[in-house]
Design a protein around this motif. Structure first.
Motif, PDB file in Angstrom:
ATOM      1  N   ARG A 191       0.909  -1.412  -0.125  1.00  0.00           N
ATOM      2  CA  ARG A 191       0.183  -0.064  -0.063  1.00  0.00           C
ATOM      3  C   ARG A 191       0.980   1.173  -0.068  1.00  0.00           C
ATOM      4  O   ARG A 191       0.477   2.207  -0.585  1.00  0.00           O
ATOM      5  CB  ARG A 191      -0.823  -0.001   1.115  1.00  0.00           C
ATOM      6  CG  ARG A 191      -1.951  -0.943   1.076  1.00  0.00           C
ATOM      7  CD  ARG A 191      -3.210  -0.744   2.026  1.00  0.00           C
ATOM      8  NE  ARG A 191      -2.678  -1.015   3.520  1.00  0.00           N
ATOM      9  CZ  ARG A 191      -2.983  -2.208   4.112  1.00  0.00           C
ATOM     10  NH1 ARG A 191      -3.400  -3.067   3.559  1.00  0.00           N
ATOM     11  NH2 ARG A 191      -2.550  -2.307   5.362  1.00  0.00           N
ATOM     12  N   ALA A 192       1.963   1.094   0.879  1.00  0.00           N
ATOM     13  CA  ALA A 192       2.748   2.496   0.879  1.00  0.00           C
ATOM     14  C   ALA A 192       3.373   2.746  -0.668  1.00  0.00           C
ATOM     15  O   ALA A 192       3.476   3.911  -1.284  1.00  0.00           O
ATOM     16  CB  ALA A 192       3.929   2.169   1.584  1.00  0.00           C
ATOM     17  N   THR A 194       2.022   1.787  -3.532  1.00  0.00           N
ATOM     18  CA  THR A 194       0.947   2.267  -4.235  1.00  0.00           C
ATOM     19  C   THR A 194       0.793   3.851  -4.276  1.00  0.00           C
ATOM     20  O   THR A 194       0.340   4.495  -4.978  1.00  0.00           O
ATOM     21  CB  THR A 194      -0.366   1.348  -4.019  1.00  0.00           C
ATOM     22  OG1 THR A 194       0.118   0.025  -4.253  1.00  0.00           O
ATOM     23  CG2 THR A 194      -1.388   1.970  -5.026  1.00  0.00           C
ATOM     24  N   ARG A 195       0.884   4.188  -2.832  1.00  0.00           N
ATOM     25  CA  ARG A 195       0.477   5.619  -2.663  1.00  0.00           C
ATOM     26  C   ARG A 195       1.622   6.656  -3.052  1.00  0.00           C
ATOM     27  O   ARG A 195       1.419   7.727  -3.510  1.00  0.00           O
ATOM     28  CB  ARG A 195       0.327   5.823  -1.056  1.00  0.00           C
ATOM     29  CG  ARG A 195      -0.969   5.156  -0.270  1.00  0.00           C
ATOM     30  CD  ARG A 195      -1.248   5.842   0.972  1.00  0.00           C
ATOM     31  NE  ARG A 195      -0.278   5.236   1.882  1.00  0.00           N
ATOM     32  CZ  ARG A 195      -0.182   4.202   2.635  1.00  0.00           C
ATOM     33  NH1 ARG A 195      -1.396   3.509   2.492  1.00  0.00           N
ATOM     34  NH2 ARG A 195       0.645   3.806   3.287  1.00  0.00           N
ATOM     35  N   ALA A 196       3.012   5.893  -2.894  1.00  0.00           N
ATOM     36  CA  ALA A 196       4.048   6.658  -3.594  1.00  0.00           C
ATOM     37  C   ALA A 196       3.884   6.971  -4.880  1.00  0.00           C
ATOM     38  O   ALA A 196       4.114   7.890  -5.602  1.00  0.00           O
ATOM     39  CB  ALA A 196       5.348   5.917  -3.191  1.00  0.00           C
ATOM     40  N   VAL A 198       1.209   6.570  -6.943  1.00  0.00           N
ATOM     41  CA  VAL A 198       0.205   7.742  -7.285  1.00  0.00           C
ATOM     42  C   VAL A 198       0.547   9.066  -6.668  1.00  0.00           C
ATOM     43  O   VAL A 198       0.425  10.010  -7.687  1.00  0.00           O
ATOM     44  CB  VAL A 198      -1.198   7.227  -6.159  1.00  0.00           C
ATOM     45  CG1 VAL A 198      -2.304   8.223  -6.396  1.00  0.00           C
ATOM     46  CG2 VAL A 198      -1.719   5.857  -6.801  1.00  0.00           C
ATOM     47  N   CYS A 199       1.304   9.330  -5.933  1.00  0.00           N
ATOM     48  CA  CYS A 199       1.566  10.881  -5.548  1.00  0.00           C
ATOM     49  C   CYS A 199       2.928  11.403  -6.660  1.00  0.00           C
ATOM     50  O   CYS A 199       2.659  12.301  -7.129  1.00  0.00           O
ATOM     51  CB  CYS A 199       2.281  10.724  -4.004  1.00  0.00           C
ATOM     52  SG  CYS A 199       1.073  10.667  -2.834  1.00  0.00           S
TER      53      CYS A 199
END
Length: 268
Positions: A191-192, A194-196, A198-199
């Motif tokens: 998840r981390a 994926t967030r990175a 996306v950002c």
């Protein structure tokens, strides 16, 4: 018998393979913390790709390859925690064997561990180390020669197999994390990431949009700044007229003399 859930199947694979992998990666690196980290990362990758690992003919080999590759990554040399090997074992025989193993190049070290330590055949050893069968055979013979010279009392391949396989079958010297924590840690890491991603994608899109909006639509030439040549100061335009130049200009403007008389001489 009811089928196992993915979590139960993963936990069973972890309980079966993780202790041996901890010893294998320790023999490859000489670092206990790195060996535990390698096993944890390998099983986190396996959980993230569990549909693929669950149907693999050799799931233990899948995780083993991931753990070995992570443990032998050259980037660990840049990390302060894993820059130097740990204190060698207390036993003289194991200390000599580990020291001799660490003197081998990583591909040779991994080849002799798979073939003589785990009992894989030569084609499987070559496939797991991503080498041809002749190259794997050459690495194995070279590793055996070096180990035979460095380790006292090493009679031959059978003795080497016994010395390498003994620590692999023992319980790990340090407690490994629970399978549940490995699964949740892998999920949090995924998840981390994926967030990175996306950002980073959002920032890239915003920067691209800003560039498109603010970029000029035509080329605007830039005048080069003046430079002094030979000590003469540079002027930005025509030279300033002197008083006599102004007087001559006014006279020429007030008394123009166009016509033939300027071209044809007047007879006297």
């Amino acid at each position: 018998m009811p089928a196992l859930t993915p979590e139960e199947a993963f936990d069973a694979l972890y309980a079966y393979a993780a202790p041996a992998l901890a010893h294998q990666t320790y023999l490859l690196t000489g670092r206990r913390a790195l060996s535990r980290e390698s096993v944890e990362r390998a099983f986190q990758q396996a959980w993230q790709r569990w549909p693929e690992v669950a149907v693999d003919p050799d799931p233990v080999g899948w995780v083993r390859a991931a753990a070995h590759e992570y443990a032998l990554s050259p980037w660990h040399r840049l990390r302060r925690a894993h820059r130097h090997p740990d204190t060698p074992p207390a036993g003289a025989d194991r200390r000599a064997l580990l020291s001799a193993l660490l003197e081998l190049p990583p591909p040779y070290r991994r080849t002799v561990l798979l073939y003589d330590g785990l009992g894989l055949d030569l084609p499987d050893t070559a496939a797991e180390t991503e080498a041809s069968t002749p190259a794997a055979a050459h690495r194995l013979l070279h590793a055996r020669t070096v180990l035979g010279k460095r380790v006292p009392g090493l009679a031959g391949p059978e003795d080497l197999h016994r010395r390498l396989s003994a620590p692999v079958t023992e319980a790990p010297t340090a407690e490994l994390p629970a399978a549940r924590s490995v699964r949740t840690g892998g999920e949090h890491r995924a998840r981390a990431w994926t967030r990175a991603v996306v950002c980073a994608t959002a920032v890239l899109v915003a920067m691209t949009g800003f560039t498109v909006v603010t970029a000029p639509t035509r080329y605007i030439p830039v005048n080069a700044p003046g430079e002094s040549v030979g000590g003469v100061p540079v002027r930005g335009g025509p030279e300033k007229l002197r008083p006599e130049d102004l007087e001559l200009r006014d006279k020429l403007r007030s008394e123009p003399h166009p016509g033939p008389e300027r071209l044809v001489p007047v007879p006297g």
